[in-house]
Structures are given as structure tokens and as C-alpha cells.
Motif scaffolding. Structure first.
Motif, PDB file in Angstrom:
ATOM      1  N   GLU A 268      -5.895  -7.482  -0.458  1.00  0.00           N
ATOM      2  CA  GLU A 268      -6.192  -7.157  -1.849  1.00  0.00           C
ATOM      3  C   GLU A 268      -5.251  -7.940  -2.733  1.00  0.00           C
ATOM      4  O   GLU A 268      -4.171  -8.297  -2.339  1.00  0.00           O
ATOM      5  CB  GLU A 268      -5.911  -5.671  -2.082  1.00  0.00           C
ATOM      6  N   GLY A 269      -5.653  -8.113  -3.960  1.00  0.00           N
ATOM      7  CA  GLY A 269      -4.733  -8.720  -4.907  1.00  0.00           C
ATOM      8  C   GLY A 269      -4.887 -10.221  -4.969  1.00  0.00           C
ATOM      9  O   GLY A 269      -5.033 -10.888  -3.942  1.00  0.00           O
ATOM     10  N   ARG A 270      -4.902 -10.757  -6.179  1.00  0.00           N
ATOM     11  CA  ARG A 270      -4.982 -12.189  -6.391  1.00  0.00           C
ATOM     12  C   ARG A 270      -4.015 -12.575  -7.501  1.00  0.00           C
ATOM     13  O   ARG A 270      -3.870 -11.846  -8.475  1.00  0.00           O
ATOM     14  CB  ARG A 270      -6.390 -12.615  -6.842  1.00  0.00           C
TER      15      ARG A 270
ATOM     16  N   ARG B 168       6.048   3.325   1.048  1.00  0.00           N
ATOM     17  CA  ARG B 168       5.163   3.790   2.102  1.00  0.00           C
ATOM     18  C   ARG B 168       5.001   5.308   2.054  1.00  0.00           C
ATOM     19  O   ARG B 168       4.041   5.850   2.581  1.00  0.00           O
ATOM     20  CB  ARG B 168       5.683   3.350   3.464  1.00  0.00           C
ATOM     21  N   PRO B 203       0.275  -1.597  -0.422  1.00  0.00           N
ATOM     22  CA  PRO B 203      -0.992  -1.809  -1.141  1.00  0.00           C
ATOM     23  C   PRO B 203      -1.933  -0.605  -1.035  1.00  0.00           C
ATOM     24  O   PRO B 203      -2.636  -0.289  -1.999  1.00  0.00           O
ATOM     25  CB  PRO B 203      -1.591  -3.043  -0.452  1.00  0.00           C
ATOM     26  N   THR B 231      -4.532  -6.150 -10.257  1.00  0.00           N
ATOM     27  CA  THR B 231      -5.202  -7.321  -9.666  1.00  0.00           C
ATOM     28  C   THR B 231      -4.236  -8.135  -8.814  1.00  0.00           C
ATOM     29  O   THR B 231      -4.605  -8.660  -7.786  1.00  0.00           O
ATOM     30  CB  THR B 231      -5.779  -8.265 -10.740  1.00  0.00           C
ATOM     31  N   ALA B 232      -2.979  -8.231  -9.250  1.00  0.00           N
ATOM     32  CA  ALA B 232      -2.014  -9.047  -8.508  1.00  0.00           C
ATOM     33  C   ALA B 232      -1.633  -8.337  -7.207  1.00  0.00           C
ATOM     34  O   ALA B 232      -1.790  -7.138  -7.084  1.00  0.00           O
ATOM     35  CB  ALA B 232      -0.783  -9.279  -9.373  1.00  0.00           C
ATOM     36  N   PRO B 233      -1.116  -9.078  -6.237  1.00  0.00           N
ATOM     37  CA  PRO B 233      -0.726  -8.456  -4.967  1.00  0.00           C
ATOM     38  C   PRO B 233       0.378  -7.423  -5.164  1.00  0.00           C
ATOM     39  O   PRO B 233       1.265  -7.604  -5.994  1.00  0.00           O
ATOM     40  CB  PRO B 233      -0.201  -9.632  -4.131  1.00  0.00           C
ATOM     41  N   VAL B 234       0.336  -6.359  -4.390  1.00  0.00           N
ATOM     42  CA  VAL B 234       1.352  -5.323  -4.443  1.00  0.00           C
ATOM     43  C   VAL B 234       2.450  -5.692  -3.467  1.00  0.00           C
ATOM     44  O   VAL B 234       2.202  -5.995  -2.306  1.00  0.00           O
ATOM     45  CB  VAL B 234       0.755  -3.944  -4.074  1.00  0.00           C
ATOM     46  N   ARG B 235       3.677  -5.663  -3.946  1.00  0.00           N
ATOM     47  CA  ARG B 235       4.821  -6.047  -3.125  1.00  0.00           C
ATOM     48  C   ARG B 235       5.127  -4.992  -2.087  1.00  0.00           C
ATOM     49  O   ARG B 235       4.947  -3.813  -2.338  1.00  0.00           O
ATOM     50  CB  ARG B 235       6.025  -6.157  -4.051  1.00  0.00           C
ATOM     51  N   ALA B 236       5.667  -5.412  -0.965  1.00  0.00           N
ATOM     52  CA  ALA B 236       6.225  -4.456  -0.012  1.00  0.00           C
ATOM     53  C   ALA B 236       7.545  -3.955  -0.576  1.00  0.00           C
ATOM     54  O   ALA B 236       8.213  -4.654  -1.314  1.00  0.00           O
ATOM     55  CB  ALA B 236       6.443  -5.139   1.329  1.00  0.00           C
ATOM     56  N   PRO B 239      13.715  -5.374  -1.722  1.00  0.00           N
ATOM     57  CA  PRO B 239      13.643  -6.708  -2.304  1.00  0.00           C
ATOM     58  C   PRO B 239      13.395  -7.777  -1.257  1.00  0.00           C
ATOM     59  O   PRO B 239      12.947  -8.860  -1.575  1.00  0.00           O
ATOM     60  CB  PRO B 239      15.016  -6.891  -2.950  1.00  0.00           C
ATOM     61  N   GLU B 240      13.687  -7.473  -0.024  1.00  0.00           N
ATOM     62  CA  GLU B 240      13.450  -8.474   0.995  1.00  0.00           C
ATOM     63  C   GLU B 240      12.218  -8.127   1.801  1.00  0.00           C
ATOM     64  O   GLU B 240      12.044  -8.594   2.906  1.00  0.00           O
ATOM     65  CB  GLU B 240      14.682  -8.594   1.891  1.00  0.00           C
ATOM     66  N   GLY B 241      11.372  -7.280   1.238  1.00  0.00           N
ATOM     67  CA  GLY B 241      10.120  -6.996   1.900  1.00  0.00           C
ATOM     68  C   GLY B 241      10.233  -6.017   3.029  1.00  0.00           C
ATOM     69  O   GLY B 241       9.282  -5.776   3.733  1.00  0.00           O
ATOM     70  N   GLN B 242      11.381  -5.435   3.230  1.00  0.00           N
ATOM     71  CA  GLN B 242      11.495  -4.472   4.320  1.00  0.00           C
ATOM     72  C   GLN B 242      11.076  -3.120   3.818  1.00  0.00           C
ATOM     73  O   GLN B 242      11.637  -2.600   2.866  1.00  0.00           O
ATOM     74  CB  GLN B 242      12.945  -4.397   4.807  1.00  0.00           C
ATOM     75  N   SER B 243      10.058  -2.540   4.423  1.00  0.00           N
ATOM     76  CA  SER B 243       9.537  -1.302   3.896  1.00  0.00           C
ATOM     77  C   SER B 243      10.497  -0.169   4.187  1.00  0.00           C
ATOM     78  O   SER B 243      10.605   0.308   5.298  1.00  0.00           O
ATOM     79  CB  SER B 243       8.172  -1.022   4.526  1.00  0.00           C
ATOM     80  N   MET B 245      13.443   0.000   4.564  1.00  0.00           N
ATOM     81  CA  MET B 245      14.600  -0.186   5.436  1.00  0.00           C
ATOM     82  C   MET B 245      15.664  -1.060   4.797  1.00  0.00           C
ATOM     83  O   MET B 245      16.540  -1.560   5.473  1.00  0.00           O
ATOM     84  CB  MET B 245      14.149  -0.854   6.747  1.00  0.00           C
ATOM     85  N   VAL B 277      15.189  -5.370  -8.428  1.00  0.00           N
ATOM     86  CA  VAL B 277      16.299  -5.999  -9.147  1.00  0.00           C
ATOM     87  C   VAL B 277      15.680  -7.147  -9.938  1.00  0.00           C
ATOM     88  O   VAL B 277      15.602  -8.268  -9.454  1.00  0.00           O
ATOM     89  CB  VAL B 277      17.385  -6.546  -8.212  1.00  0.00           C
TER      90      VAL B 277
END
Lengths: 450, 375
Positions: A268-270, B168, B203, B231-236, B239-243, B245, B277
């Protein structure tokens, strides 16, 4: 009406010949007295069933009737049916696999429409070839799609699109990517889209939440980026028209490329199309250097011994300022002659994942640098990292001419060679660290010969 | 004119054949019959398997519909409404609890009686607790606890500058100003309950949250204006994408903020989840203490925000320690710090100085002026 009645003989109810059961109707038009009955037996003269009468288009009152007869006979109908079916099937498969000739299709894993790809060139004959997308995850390096523009059937220019697992690059490969894609010619895409573009290079990071396969919580997927490359990364000069057109085309294409890959991955998401981006000044229009405030940063001075004719102009990442956070986290500065700007490059990488990639550029052979953070230097390249509020931040000082370590000099002159990068690094890191919120970061460089 | 079926039966052995008068019409009739039969069978089948397409069940004031709806709820489990209060309304708390149960079990809504007479309870896979309403009105402990839970550092900010965070195991979104009441915004939140402590990927949780938000806005009367859509992607998260953790430890200071130093804290004793941040939002949750179940408990929280809807979450907390305002990048910015008693005791020289140093560090990266305590 009457001509047809003779055909209504005994029949087996063959479904393929509804017309022949019609007492009236257009099929009866133009027919002469000859005809076929259900078994295909000749009713007229010398024609054998299934044989195309010679000169089927020839004049003669019987010719159209013969063809129509053939086509409408049971066998003929079957043949026509098979032909139509085969054509449909082939067309369908061709359409599905995107190989339909004469039809313009979206290139590079169906992400770039013809007008987006076409805008990258001045020629209109644009063709492409691509490797499978999954190679970006199977093969830790990358996968590529080559878009080529032809003029009079000769290759005129080429743009290469790639999907690369940047998070797994180390050493020379990491440095090559950094040098090409994080120069001061690159403008941040803005609008929350992570990436940058110039008229000859563009990259966009895929969101960590979008991968080809799913990762367990705690398992960290490596950073993947899509990128576009044409010609040289840092051409000495480009005319304004080409530069403007190129930046618009590259920035839009790289966002569409990222969106296309995300679509392929089922995410999803663009990312939205980027706005019109500010571009760097070209050639003689380069900004004059302020030797006491290098790159606009307070406290960063160009040493006296380096102030010469080779160091008069500066270019910094367009759309950024020397105060406050940089959207996207990357700020670069090139110093040198107006054409070339090759003397010194200073870069701050405040995006934590990119910072990690950049910090791996130097291997174990490099000389370590001490201080509040960690770093090393080798040849003309110094790389230093600190822990900041945003995460890891990596600072780079790069002297292109000093790549051999001696600036081309030998013997005593080589020993005396002073590294401009090492001379500027401590004040650069200190000033940038304050701007980003890392607190006080001191860098200890080896004592330089004076 | 005889009835068609009779005609068919009388003159021809099957619908496939046709004989003399008007076989085309007969064929048409046969086709129509076939279609009707198929339709009838389908309708019957739908009735029997409860896939009745014309009246899908709806949950949580209509936000989530049986057989469709956000990915986080999935297709594999039956939805059972456990509780549904009156619909969201300005100034009022509304709660909805939805359970996802094993489709093999025969639990019916609200009755919750196992079909086999009480031997096995329905197997519950997940339970979603959705809440719409203002945060606790009193500016004391209850509000602080709410802020600690929902502006948690394990949740990442939504894209496009939307005023909300998702992780999550939680999601929070501040509804537009038109839904404010008594100076406080209306907020939509989702959390898991029961065995599972996760709602889904970021997401997925965002999709769950935003569908709830759209319904809440309609019911509460603030649906006008820009629709709440991502519309834009939802970030994990992290800040470093670790859900969840992204625990960081600081000799550089907790939450990676140089000023947030506690002299008497043994290294590694406390860890922090750093959420956002960026230029408009910074969140961090400190954990160190464990409660009687052995679960980590929130020990402290730092928030900086210049997003007006998020800053509204701190309304009415005037005069409180640990809250200051300033102007950063030309915008009104709020800085907030709360510490539990234990961590407060470890602050040197005191928590006020720790707060001032923390604000200084953050203000340094934001180009701020006039940072001062609220009057």
C-alpha cells in the motif's frame, strides 16, 4: 426465399450452421442457385469441398459466393473458428506478457509510462530491456533495466534504472554509490519522499515496510533503493535548458519507478510526484567561496595554505540551509574551481540507514580517527560517525586529488602533503553536530606536518 | 401459445436439439431457464452459508463491515462484537470492542454462548479495542498516563504530516478541530486486548485506524474538510525501521538526547524507544521498571511537537512542571517531559535541570527562540 428452401433437407442438427436453417435473412443475399447442403456434398459443378476456387477475388458472379460458401460450410466454419481462436489466444498472451508489437507499454517493471520514460530523452524512439525484478532480493547486488533512445536506429543515449539492496553494500561499492548519488548536485525530492535527484542521477528509498517478502518483527529488512543514472554523475557543465529538463524528468521518473516497484511488491502507499525542484547553479554561475565560513557553516574555515586559485567556488545541496534540520537528512558541499568543483567535498548523512552504509566505505586498512565518535581515513577520504538524536550520523570529507595519498607528489613533497580533508574535518563535524543535535563532538586527527 | 416448458418437453428430447418451428426461440428460453436456475442456486447457497450479499453485518458504528474491511481484521476469522457503546459524539467517550474468533466455533454476537452447551469457549484470535473521545480532562496523572500510552516511542508518525502515530500494538489519531470540545480534541485510538499483544503490521494498523477515524468523523460531526486518507507509505516504527525494538541506551543521554542525563543511572538499566525525530515531532518512551508480571513499565516520556493537532493533546496542562513552549522554525512548539518517582529521584541535580538541558539539546537542532515555561 425460394432459393434456400432446397437446403432444408435432412439434417443432423449441426450447431455450426445456424445460417443454413434460415429461411430468410442476409445470408441468402447474393447467392445463386448453387449451394451446399449439410453434408458438404456438391450441389453445383466442379468445385471440390475445401478447395479455394482459383482467383477467389476474381470477377465473376460466383466468386464472392464461393468464398462465402467455403467459410460458411461446416468445415469452413470450423477452420475460421480455429483461426479466430488462435489469433485471440496469441493476442491475449502477447498482451499479457507485454510483448504486443506496435503498442507502447510501460517500461522497467511496468513502472514508467511512455511519456515519463520519453521525457528522459530528446529522441522519440525509446526502447528498453530489463532483468527480472526479483533479482534485487535474490541477488544482493541489484537488478537493472536499461532504457535506450535511438536516432536513425543508432543508440544515442541511455538511462539505466536499478533496484539495489544498498543496505548490504560495503567498502568500495558503498563509497562509489555515495560519491555518485550524494554529491552537491543532488536535490532532495521533498514532500516526505526519501531520495534525491539531479539532471543525471536520481534515487529513492523504498519504505522499510514494503518488501518482496515479509520480515518477522525484530528482523530488519535491508535498505533498498531504486535509482536512475545517465551520463556522468557530475558533468562539468550543462546548459540551463538541459539541466532543467533533466532534473524534472529524472525526479518524476525515479518516484514513478519506486511506486512501480511498490506496486509489484503488493504494498500500500505511493509516493506523490515531486514538485519542481530547485537546481544547482551551473558552471560560472557557481557561488563564490567564503573562506571563513566554508559551506555557510559557522566556525568552519579554509586553512590559509589551501586558499588558492583552485578553491574559489562552492556548491551546496539545493533547497537546504546551514541552520535547522535538513529534510531528508543529507547535505553536501563541493569546493573548487567554478567548473569542476573538485578540490574538496564535505557531506553530512543524517539518515541512519544511509549513514551506516556510508560509514562502511573504508575497510580495515584505513587509519582510525579518535574522538567522541568513530572514524577512519585513507587516501583522500575521511569518514566519521557519531550518535545523534536522529540515530547514527556520518560525516565525510573527500579530497579527490589526494586519492593516491600524496596528491601526485613523491618523496619529501609527498610527506609534506597536507590533507585538506583532515584539516577541515574536526571543525566541520563540530559545527554540523551542533546543527543536528549530537551535542559536542570532537574529532582527533593525526598531527599534520606543518 | 402453449407455455414454453411444456412445448420443450413435448416436442424435443432435450434443450440441445432443435426442431422445426422457431428453434432459436426455444434455445433462448432454455438459456434463460439455465441462468435463472444458476441464480436461484447461488441465492440459496448464499443464504445457507450466510454470505448473503445484500446486508453485510457492520461493526463499530459501521466502520468495519463483515466480509471486507481493513487488512488487520483479515478474512480468516469471524467478527464478533463484544461491546459497542453509543456512537462517537463530541465530548463523549465511545468504545467498541471487536473480537476475531475461529470460524469453526459457533459463538453468536453478544450472547457468547458456546454452541455445544458450555464445553469449549470460542477460540479468540485477536481482540481490537477501539476508542473515540477526548483524552482525560484532568491535567494530572490520568492525562500523563494517557500520553505515555498513546504518544509512545514504539509508534511511528503517520506520513503526510497527519496528526497520529501507529505501531504494531497501537494507533492514535487526532480528529480535526471541528470535533474539539471543551478545549480538548477528540482522539481515535486502537489497541489490542486479550492474549495477543499485536494488532498487525504498521501499514495494517494504519488502515484499521483510518477507517475508524472516517466513521468517527461522520458520527461526531466533523467530516467536512479534507478526508482522512493516507496515500504515502506508512513507516515501520522506530527510526531505524525496527518495529518496537528500537531500544537505545545512552551514555549520550537517554533517548539519544545529550541533555537527558541522569548521573546515578547504572548503564543499561534504562532503555528507550525512540519514535519520531524530525522537524515537527520527537517522541521517546523510557522503560526500565518491571511490574509484578515482569512486564516492562513506562518510566518516562519526552515529547516535542509543533504540529497543532498533536500540541492540542497537552491543552489544559498549564503551570505543570515538565512542560514548556517556544517558537521553533516559526511555529508554536511544545516540549514535555514526565518521569516516574524512581527516575525523578535519579535526576541530577533535579528533574527541572534535566528537563531544561533536554529542551536545550532539542531546541539546538530546531532553530528555536523564546522557549520558556507556560505562564
Amino acid at each position: 426465399m425460394s432459393a434456400r428452401e432446397s437446403d432444408d433437407g435432412p439434417r443432423k442438427g449441426a450447431a455450426g450452421m445456424p445460417e443454413e436453417s434460415e429461411a430468410t435473412g442476409p445470408n441468402a443475399t447474393g447467392r445463386n442457385a448453387t449451394g451446399r447442403d449439410a453434408t458438404g456434398a456438391e450441389v453445383t459443378g466442379a468445385e471440390a469441398p475445401g478447395v479455394e476456387p482459383p482467383g477467389v477475388g476474381a470477377a465473376g458472379p460466383g466468386a464472392p459466393g464461393r468464398l462465402r460458401r467455403m467459410v460458411r460450410g461446416r468445415r469452413g466454419t470450423a477452420v475460421v473458428g480455429v483461426l479466430v481462436g488462435a489469433l485471440l489466444g496469441t493476442g491475449l498472451m502477447a498482451w499479457r506478457s507485454g510483448e504486443l508489437p506496435f503498442v507502447q507499454r510501460d517500461v522497467c517493471w511496468s513502472s514508467l509510462s511512455p511519456d515519463v520514460a520519453g521525457a528522459l530523452f530528446t529522441n522519440t524512439d525509446v526502447r528498453s530491456t530489463e532483468l527480472p525484478l526479483r533479482r534485487a532480493t535474490e541477488d544482493p547486488m541489484h537488478t537493472e533495466c536499461s532504457i535506450q533512445a535511438f536516432g536513425a536506429d543508432e543508440l544515442e543515449s541511455e538511462v539505466t534504472a536499478s533496484v539495489r539492496t544498498l543496505g548490504e553494500l560495503k567498502g568500495a561499492q558503498a563509497w562509489n554509490w555515495t560519491r555518485e548519488y550524494l554529491s552537491s548536485r543532488m536535490t532532495p525530492l521533498g514532500g516526505g519522499t526519501p531520495g534525491m535527484a539531479s539532471s543525471t542521477r536520481a534515487w529513492a528509498a523504498l519504505p522499510a515496510s514494503c518488501q518482496e517478502r515479509s520480515y518477522e518483527p525484530g528482523e530488519k529488512p535491508p535498505l533498498r533503493v531504486v535509482s536512475l543514472a545517465s551520463d556522468k554523475a557530475d558533468p562539468d557543465f550543462q546548459n540551463d535548458v538541459d539541466a532543467r529538463r533533466g532534473l524534472d524528468a529524472m525526479s518524476r521518473a525515479v518516484v514513478r519507478l519506486a511506486d512501480g516497484v511498490m506496486e509489484r511488491y503488493g504494498c500500500e502507499g505511493r509516493y506523490a510526484d515531486p514538485p519542481k525542484l530547485p537546481r544547482p547553479p551551473e558552471g560560472q554561475a557557481a557561488k563564490d567561496l567564503d573562506a571563513d565560513r566554508l559551506c555557510g557553516l559557522p566556525g568552519v574555515r579554509l586553512p590559509e595554505w589551501a586558499r588558492d586559485d583552485d578553491t574559489t567556488a562552492v556548491r551546496t545541496t539545493p533547497g537546504t540551509s546551514s541552520a535547522g534540520p535538513t529534510p531528508g537528512g543529507i547535505r553536501s558541499c563541493d569546493v573548487g574551481r567554478p567548473i569542476g568543483l573538485q578540490r574538496l567535498r564535505l557531506t553530512t548523512v543524517a539518515d541512519p540507514e544511509l549513514a551506516r552504509v556510508v560509514s562502511s566505505a573504508l575497510g580495515d586498512h584505513a587509519e582510525p580517527l579518535g574522538g567522541d565518535g568513530e572514524g577512519a581515513h585513507a587516501g583522500g577520504l575521511s569518514v566519521y560517525s557519531a550518535k545523534c538524536q536522529t540515530g547514527q550520523v556520518t560525516f565525510v570529507a573527500y579530497e579527490k586529488d589526494a586519492e593516491e595519498g600524496t596528491g601526485g607528489k613523491t618523496g619529501a613533497a609527498a610527506r609534506d602533503h597536507r590533507s585538506l580533508g583532515l584539516a577541515v574535518l574536526p571543525s566541520y563535524v563540530k559545527s554540523e553536530a551542533k546543527r543536528i543535535g549530537c551535542g559536542e563532538v570532537d574529532v582527533k586527527v593525526p598531527r599534520l606536518p606543518s | 401459445m402453449t407455455a414454453v416448458p411444456e412445448g420443450v418437453g413435448a416436442n424435443e428430447p432435450s434443450c440441445g436439439e432443435s426442431r422445426a418451428p422457431r428453434p432459436r426461440r426455444r434455445r433462448t428460453v432454455c438459456l434463460v431457464l439455465l441462468v435463472l436456475a444458476v441464480l436461484g442456486g447461488a441465492l440459496l447457497g448464499a443464504r445457507v452459508t450466510e454470505n448473503w450479499p445484500f446486508e453485510p453485518r457492520r461493526y463499530c458504528w459501521g466502520a468495519w463491515q463483515e466480509g471486507s474491511g481493513p487488512d488487520a481484521l483479515g478474512d480468516d476469522y469471524r467478527r464478533v462484537s463484544k461491546r459497542e457503546s453509543a456512537p462517537p459524539e463530541r465530548g463523549r467517550q465511545a468504545t467498541c470492542v471487536l473480537a476475531l474468533v475461529d470460524p469453526g466455533s459457533d459463538s453468536t454476537d453478544a450472547a457468547d454462548m458456546p454452541a455445544d452447551g458450555g464445553k469449549t469457549p470460542p477460540l479468540e484470535y485477536k481482540r481490537v479495542v477501539a476508542h473515540v473521545g477526548p483524552p482525560p480532562r484532568a491535567a494530572g496523572e490520568r492525562r500523563s498516563a494517557w500520553l505515555a500510552a498513546f504518544l509512545h516511542g514504539s509508534a511511528a508518525p503517520l506520513p503526510e504530516g497527519l496528526p497520529g502515530v501507529v505501531g504494531r500494538d497501537r494507533g492514535m489519531f487526532v480528529l480535526p478541530r471541528e470535533c474539539d470540545s471543551g478545549g480538548l480534541p477528540t482522539v481515535a485510538t486502537v489497541r489490542p486486548a486479550g492474549e495477543d499483544d499485536e494488532l498487525g503490521s504498521e501499514p495494517e494498523v494504519a488502515g484499521l485506524l483510518m477507517s475508524l477515524v472516517r466513521t468517527a468523523r461522520e458520527k461526531a460531526g466533523c467530516a467536512q474538510g479534507k478526508p482522512s486518507r493516507i496515500t504515502a507509505p506508512v513507516r515501520a516504527s522506530g527510526p531505524e525501521g525496527q518495529s518496537g525494538m528500537g531500544r537505545e541506551e545512552g551514555d549520550a543521554g537517554l533517548c539519544r538526547i545529550p541533555g537527558m542525563r541522569f548521573a546515578a543511572v547504572p548503564e543499561g538499566r534504562y532503555g528507550a524507544h525512540v519514535g519520531a525525530v524530525d522537524g515537527r515531532l520527537q517522541t521517546c518512551s523510557v522503560e526500565g521498571r518491571t511490574d509484578k508480571h515482569g512486564d516492562l513499565v513506562s518510566s518516562g516520556q519526552f515529547v516535542m511537537t509543533s504540529r497543532p493537532r498533536l500540541a492540542a493533546l497537552f491543552a489544559g496542562m498549564r503551570g505543570r512542571d515538565g512542560l514548556v513552549e517556544g517558537e521553533c522554525g516559526g511555529r508554536r512548539t511544545v516540549f514535555f517531559l514526565q518521569l516516574d518517582d524512581r527516575l525523578e529521584k535519579k535526576a541530577t541535580p533535579d528533574s527541572r535541570r534535566v528537563f531544561a538541558r533536554t529542551v536545550d539539546s532539542v531546541a539546538e537542532r530546531l532553530d528555536c527562540q523564546n522557549v520558556r515555561p507556560r505562564a
